[in-house]
Motif scaffolding. Structure first.
Motif, PDB file in Angstrom:
ATOM      1  N   PRO A 143       1.198  -1.307  -0.188  1.00 20.70           N
ATOM      2  CA  PRO A 143       0.298   0.053   0.276  1.00 20.70           C
ATOM      3  C   PRO A 143       0.863   1.268   0.220  1.00 20.70           C
ATOM      4  CG  PRO A 143      -0.011  -0.813   2.339  1.00 20.70           C
ATOM      5  CD  PRO A 143       0.872  -2.269   0.946  1.00 20.70           C
ATOM      6  N   TYR A 144      -0.143   2.437   0.599  1.00 21.99           N
ATOM      7  CA  TYR A 144       0.397   3.152   0.247  1.00 21.99           C
ATOM      8  C   TYR A 144       1.636   3.693   1.235  1.00 21.99           C
ATOM      9  CZ  TYR A 144       0.604   8.166   0.604  1.00 21.99           C
ATOM     10  OH  TYR A 144       1.485   9.865   0.846  1.00 21.99           O
ATOM     11  N   ASN A 145       2.952   4.552   0.609  1.00 21.69           N
ATOM     12  CA  ASN A 145       3.514   5.137   1.560  1.00 21.69           C
ATOM     13  C   ASN A 145       4.481   6.575   2.090  1.00 21.69           C
ATOM     14  OD1 ASN A 145       5.872   5.181   3.162  1.00 21.69           O
ATOM     15  ND2 ASN A 145       6.895   3.056   2.920  1.00 21.69           N
ATOM     16  N   GLU A 146       4.373   6.735   2.832  1.00 24.89           N
ATOM     17  CA  GLU A 146       4.712   8.890   2.355  1.00 24.89           C
ATOM     18  C   GLU A 146       5.441   8.952   2.015  1.00 24.89           C
ATOM     19  OE1 GLU A 146       3.773   7.627   6.733  1.00 24.89           O
ATOM     20  OE2 GLU A 146       2.288   6.718   4.476  1.00 24.89           O
ATOM     21  N   ASN A 147       6.822   8.383   3.018  1.00 29.45           N
ATOM     22  CA  ASN A 147       7.973   8.163   2.754  1.00 29.45           C
ATOM     23  C   ASN A 147       8.567   7.533   1.728  1.00 29.45           C
ATOM     24  OD1 ASN A 147       7.394   9.115   5.719  1.00 29.45           O
ATOM     25  ND2 ASN A 147       7.945   6.458   6.683  1.00 29.45           N
ATOM     26  N   PHE A 157       7.931  13.151  -6.067  1.00 29.97           N
ATOM     27  CA  PHE A 157       6.697  11.844  -6.613  1.00 29.97           C
ATOM     28  C   PHE A 157       6.912  11.281  -5.018  1.00 29.97           C
ATOM     29  CE2 PHE A 157       8.132  13.860 -11.056  1.00 29.97           C
ATOM     30  CZ  PHE A 157       6.421  13.030 -11.789  1.00 29.97           C
ATOM     31  N   ASP A 158       5.805  10.584  -5.007  1.00 26.28           N
ATOM     32  CA  ASP A 158       6.066   9.364  -3.570  1.00 26.28           C
ATOM     33  C   ASP A 158       5.183   8.015  -4.429  1.00 26.28           C
ATOM     34  OD1 ASP A 158       2.913  10.329  -3.247  1.00 26.28           O
ATOM     35  OD2 ASP A 158       3.006  10.946  -1.279  1.00 26.28           O
ATOM     36  N   PHE A 159       5.599   6.904  -2.621  1.00 28.23           N
ATOM     37  CA  PHE A 159       4.738   5.628  -3.608  1.00 28.23           C
ATOM     38  C   PHE A 159       3.145   5.699  -3.612  1.00 28.23           C
ATOM     39  CE2 PHE A 159       4.221   1.480  -2.021  1.00 28.23           C
ATOM     40  CZ  PHE A 159       4.648   0.712  -3.072  1.00 28.23           C
ATOM     41  N   ASN A 160       2.728   5.007  -4.487  1.00 25.14           N
ATOM     42  CA  ASN A 160       1.291   5.062  -3.875  1.00 25.14           C
ATOM     43  C   ASN A 160       1.012   3.448  -4.182  1.00 25.14           C
ATOM     44  OD1 ASN A 160      -1.730   5.977  -4.086  1.00 25.14           O
ATOM     45  ND2 ASN A 160      -1.697   4.936  -5.923  1.00 25.14           N
ATOM     46  N   SER A 161       1.649   2.934  -4.895  1.00 27.29           N
ATOM     47  CA  SER A 161       1.448   1.178  -4.757  1.00 27.29           C
ATOM     48  C   SER A 161       1.251   0.247  -5.343  1.00 27.29           C
ATOM     49  CB  SER A 161      -0.875   0.960  -4.721  1.00 27.29           C
ATOM     50  OG  SER A 161      -0.740   1.266  -6.100  1.00 27.29           O
ATOM     51  N   ASN A 212      -1.319  16.047  -7.322  1.00 23.04           N
ATOM     52  CA  ASN A 212      -1.572  14.659  -6.735  1.00 23.04           C
ATOM     53  C   ASN A 212      -2.150  13.897  -7.602  1.00 23.04           C
ATOM     54  OD1 ASN A 212      -1.654  14.790  -4.124  1.00 23.04           O
ATOM     55  ND2 ASN A 212      -3.657  15.777  -3.873  1.00 23.04           N
ATOM     56  N   ASN A 213      -1.616  14.016  -8.822  1.00 27.45           N
ATOM     57  CA  ASN A 213      -2.569  13.235  -9.707  1.00 27.45           C
ATOM     58  C   ASN A 213      -1.556  11.463 -10.185  1.00 27.45           C
ATOM     59  OD1 ASN A 213      -2.807  12.630 -12.784  1.00 27.45           O
ATOM     60  ND2 ASN A 213      -0.968  12.969 -13.859  1.00 27.45           N
ATOM     61  N   LEU A 214      -2.172  11.329 -10.621  1.00 27.74           N
ATOM     62  CA  LEU A 214      -1.423   9.203  -9.726  1.00 27.74           C
ATOM     63  C   LEU A 214      -1.334   8.665 -11.521  1.00 27.74           C
ATOM     64  CD1 LEU A 214      -4.498   7.586  -7.959  1.00 27.74           C
ATOM     65  CD2 LEU A 214      -2.365   8.363  -6.916  1.00 27.74           C
ATOM     66  N   GLY A 215       0.370   8.219 -11.795  1.00 24.36           N
ATOM     67  CA  GLY A 215       0.736   8.159 -12.456  1.00 24.36           C
ATOM     68  C   GLY A 215       0.613   6.535 -12.430  1.00 24.36           C
ATOM     69  N   TYR A 216      -0.179   5.339 -12.983  1.00 24.25           N
ATOM     70  CA  TYR A 216       1.066   3.760 -13.400  1.00 24.25           C
ATOM     71  C   TYR A 216       1.312   2.760 -14.301  1.00 24.25           C
ATOM     72  CZ  TYR A 216      -4.046   4.744 -11.109  1.00 24.25           C
ATOM     73  OH  TYR A 216      -4.663   4.990 -10.342  1.00 24.25           O
ATOM     74  N   PHE A 217       2.133   2.111 -14.157  1.00 22.63           N
ATOM     75  CA  PHE A 217       3.007   1.702 -14.828  1.00 22.63           C
ATOM     76  C   PHE A 217       3.237   0.261 -14.945  1.00 22.63           C
ATOM     77  CE2 PHE A 217       4.559   5.962 -13.587  1.00 22.63           C
ATOM     78  CZ  PHE A 217       4.779   6.519 -14.487  1.00 22.63           C
ATOM     79  N   TYR A 218       3.381  -0.586 -15.386  1.00 20.65           N
ATOM     80  CA  TYR A 218       4.126  -1.478 -16.075  1.00 20.65           C
ATOM     81  C   TYR A 218       5.333  -2.257 -15.599  1.00 20.65           C
ATOM     82  CZ  TYR A 218      -0.736  -3.303 -17.182  1.00 20.65           C
ATOM     83  OH  TYR A 218      -2.604  -2.480 -16.797  1.00 20.65           O
ATOM     84  N   ARG A 219       6.074  -3.271 -15.697  1.00 21.47           N
ATOM     85  CA  ARG A 219       7.331  -3.115 -15.250  1.00 21.47           C
ATOM     86  C   ARG A 219       7.721  -3.469 -16.736  1.00 21.47           C
ATOM     87  NH1 ARG A 219      11.872  -6.750 -14.105  1.00 21.47           N
ATOM     88  NH2 ARG A 219      13.417  -6.284 -13.180  1.00 21.47           N
ATOM     89  N   GLN A 220       8.433  -3.403 -17.361  1.00 23.94           N
ATOM     90  CA  GLN A 220       8.562  -3.890 -18.405  1.00 23.94           C
ATOM     91  C   GLN A 220       8.955  -5.650 -18.949  1.00 23.94           C
ATOM     92  OE1 GLN A 220       9.602  -3.252 -21.529  1.00 23.94           O
ATOM     93  NE2 GLN A 220      11.836  -1.311 -22.249  1.00 23.94           N
ATOM     94  N   GLY A 221       8.699  -5.680 -19.988  1.00 25.84           N
ATOM     95  CA  GLY A 221       8.501  -7.468 -19.697  1.00 25.84           C
ATOM     96  C   GLY A 221       6.869  -8.198 -18.878  1.00 25.84           C
ATOM     97  N   THR A 222       6.712  -7.064 -18.283  1.00 33.24           N
ATOM     98  CA  THR A 222       4.912  -7.751 -17.877  1.00 33.24           C
ATOM     99  C   THR A 222       3.612  -6.278 -18.003  1.00 33.24           C
ATOM    100  OG1 THR A 222       5.292  -6.202 -16.215  1.00 33.24           O
ATOM    101  CG2 THR A 222       6.232  -8.373 -15.902  1.00 33.24           C
ATOM    102  N   PRO A 223       2.582  -7.078 -18.430  1.00 34.54           N
ATOM    103  CA  PRO A 223       2.216  -8.312 -17.999  1.00 34.54           C
ATOM    104  C   PRO A 223       2.702  -9.788 -19.302  1.00 34.54           C
ATOM    105  CG  PRO A 223       0.274  -6.978 -18.018  1.00 34.54           C
ATOM    106  CD  PRO A 223       1.501  -6.495 -18.308  1.00 34.54           C
ATOM    107  N   TYR A 224       2.913 -10.611 -18.374  1.00 37.61           N
ATOM    108  CA  TYR A 224       3.419 -11.988 -19.716  1.00 37.61           C
ATOM    109  C   TYR A 224       2.303 -12.770 -19.027  1.00 37.61           C
ATOM    110  CZ  TYR A 224       6.344 -13.673 -16.202  1.00 37.61           C
ATOM    111  OH  TYR A 224       7.087 -14.095 -14.971  1.00 37.61           O
ATOM    112  N   SER A 225       2.462 -13.994 -20.457  1.00 41.54           N
ATOM    113  CA  SER A 225       1.849 -15.417 -20.141  1.00 41.54           C
ATOM    114  C   SER A 225       3.035 -15.927 -21.104  1.00 41.54           C
ATOM    115  CB  SER A 225       0.380 -15.087 -21.060  1.00 41.54           C
ATOM    116  OG  SER A 225      -0.364 -14.101 -20.778  1.00 41.54           O
TER     117      SER A 225
END
Length: 482
Positions: A143-147, A157-161, A212-225
């Motif tokens: 979860p969210y970590n303000e530190n 930026f701070d860590f959201n999830s 307070n704008n949220l950005g969403y990212f995938y790790r390089q190479g994911t999602p994968y099947s």
């Protein structure tokens, strides 16, 4: 800011990360949890109720997973079907904690044994087929970590999830053959065909402190099947030292996973001739690689009073299992072969100890079991930031932790039919990590003039998160002897 400078900076960061990267955590996790050949939540209720400890005791179709010679102990033909309800709970902690639980119902095991020969025959032959099924579903959310605050292009930026999610299953079809000579010595051979189908997603989100704008990212190479087929074999022997005492030994070969089909997403960036930075995200990128999962050696001992002629009987079994984890090998492109460096430097053999007891009073059977497995990864592994200590440190139980399993069960015979029930509790604590490159394929984020695009946060250092995993497994087996 000139777009070429932005691109050069991003690519340089990725290159520096690639130079220091010695393995892919996702591939290592898959190797340790999906491709290892263990079916922890699958088996008959008798097998699970006794802590999966039946290597010398035998006489159960799931016992062939420990020692195929146990098939030779059957005196009657048997067919059974096992149903299971598994609850999987993860508590993820990186300063703050978040818990989530997944529950699924499935037909986890089915088996059939054909026993040939009369009681008076000195040499008997048994054939068996055993099917095992296990869900791989596992969802971990930090979860969210303000530190956790960082700066990109003078913006904070701070860590959201952060989430790691696996969805899929693995199955195994085992054919076994065993001989029984004078009810004194038993030999067995097993042939295994494995199959895996799974999807994995590794995602991250952050918050721009200025709005307070949220950005969403995938790790390089994911999602994968991934879809994969594997093959392995096992051989075993059980001998009676005297009528009540049995000793057993078995060897399970490595599992040879061939042509693991992988489809995944990947992003690239290039500067066109007119000095425009173009981002492109490729969907359905396809690749193949191979994995050799380690073999294992099983040593067993069992005490069993006469369960055929006595109304009251007692059986006890102990198994020692050594996993040859240094035999892990990844084959394919250089990216996959990098994982062998992790195996060489940070993995070692692990051991598992299993003990189970069964008491029978006429038609009623009561069982209990315990098992402990050490971690296949060395205590001191890679260095990263640990929010528990607030410092850079190495962690114990990285990627795969020690396992403790407790179980009990009941069984009841009704003529030629039988019903068994078991409950199993599994507890594991381990650390995971995130680092590397993440991309955004949903929106354009502007970090300043000339930097528009699905920019990828680059995490040069490793950040650890702790996971406490608990599983509650309820199993019911219905069977018939004939």
């Amino acid at each position: 800011m000139n777009k070429k400078i932005v691109l050069f900076t991003a690519l340089l960061a990725m290159f520096q990360y690639g130079k220091s990267q010695i393995f892919d955590p996702n591939s290592i996790y898959d190797g340790l949890n999906a491709y290892n050949g263990n079916f922890e939540n699958s088996g008959t209720a008798r097998y699970i109720g006794m802590g999966e400890s039946m290597g010398a005791l035998g006489g159960d179709i799931s016992a062939v997973e420990t020692n195929p010679a146990g098939l030779g102990i059957f005196r009657n033909s048997v067919a059974n079907l096992t149903l299971g309800v598994l609850s999987n709970k993860n508590k993820a902690t990186m300063k703050n904690s978040y818990s989530n639980t997944d529950t699924n119902f499935n037909f986890s095991n089915a088996g059939f044994v054909m026993a040939f020969g009369d009681e008076s025959d000195r040499l008997k032959l048994n054939l068996g087929v055993n099917y095992s099924y296990q869900r791989l579903d596992n969802d971990v959310v930090f979860p969210y970590n303000e530190n956790y605050v960082y700066t990109i292009n003078n913006q904070e930026f701070d860590f959201n999830s952060y989430e790691q999610s696996v969805d899929g299953y693995k199955s195994k079809l085992k054919f076994s053959i065993a001989t029984n000579f004078d009810d004194v010595i038993y030999f067995g051979l097993g042939l295994d065909w494995h199959y895996i189908s799974m999807d994995r997603m590794d995602s991250y989100s952050d918050r721009l402190l200025s709005d307070n704008n949220l950005g969403y990212f995938y790790r390089q190479g994911t999602p994968y099947s991934q879809d994969a087929n594997g093959f392995g074999l096992s051989v075993g022997v059980i001998g009676k030292v005297f009528p009540e005492l049995r000793l057993g030994a078995a060897y399970h070969s490595p599992i040879w996973w061939s042509d693991i089909d992988t489809g995944y997403n990947y992003f690239t960036a290039e500067v066109s001739k007119d000095n425009v930075l173009n981002w492109d995200i490729y969907y359905g990128y396809y690749d193949k690689y191979k994995v050799t999962a380690p073999g294992k050696l099983v040593l067993s001992a069992a005490y069993a009073s006469d369960i055929v002629n006595d109304d009251n009987s007692l059986a006890f079994n102990f198994d020692f299992i050594n996993y040859f984890n240094k035999d892990y090998e990844f084959k394919g492109s250089p990216d996959y072969r990098l994982n062998n460096t992790f195996v060489d430097n940070y993995m070692h053999d692990s051991q598992e100890y299993r003990a189970g007891i069964e008491y029978r009073f006429k038609e009623l059977k009561v069982r209990a079991g315990y098992a402990y497995m050490s971690s296949p990864v060395k205590d001191n592994t890679i260095t990263g930031f640990n929010y528990e200590t607030g410092t850079d440190s190495m962690v114990k139980n990285y990627m795969a932790g020690e396992k403790n399993k407790f179980s009990f069960g009941l069984g009841y015979d009704i003529g030629q039919f039988f019903a068994d029930f078991a409950y199993q509790f599994i507890k594991t604590d381990y650390y995971t990590s995130f680092s590397g490159a993440y991309y955004n394929n949903k929106e354009i984020r502007n970090f300043g003039p000339g930097s528009e695009g699905p920019l990828s946060p680059i995490f040069d250092s490793v950040t650890f998160g702790k996971i406490k995993n608990t599983q509650n497994n309820f199993v019911l087996t219905l069977g018939m002897r004939f």
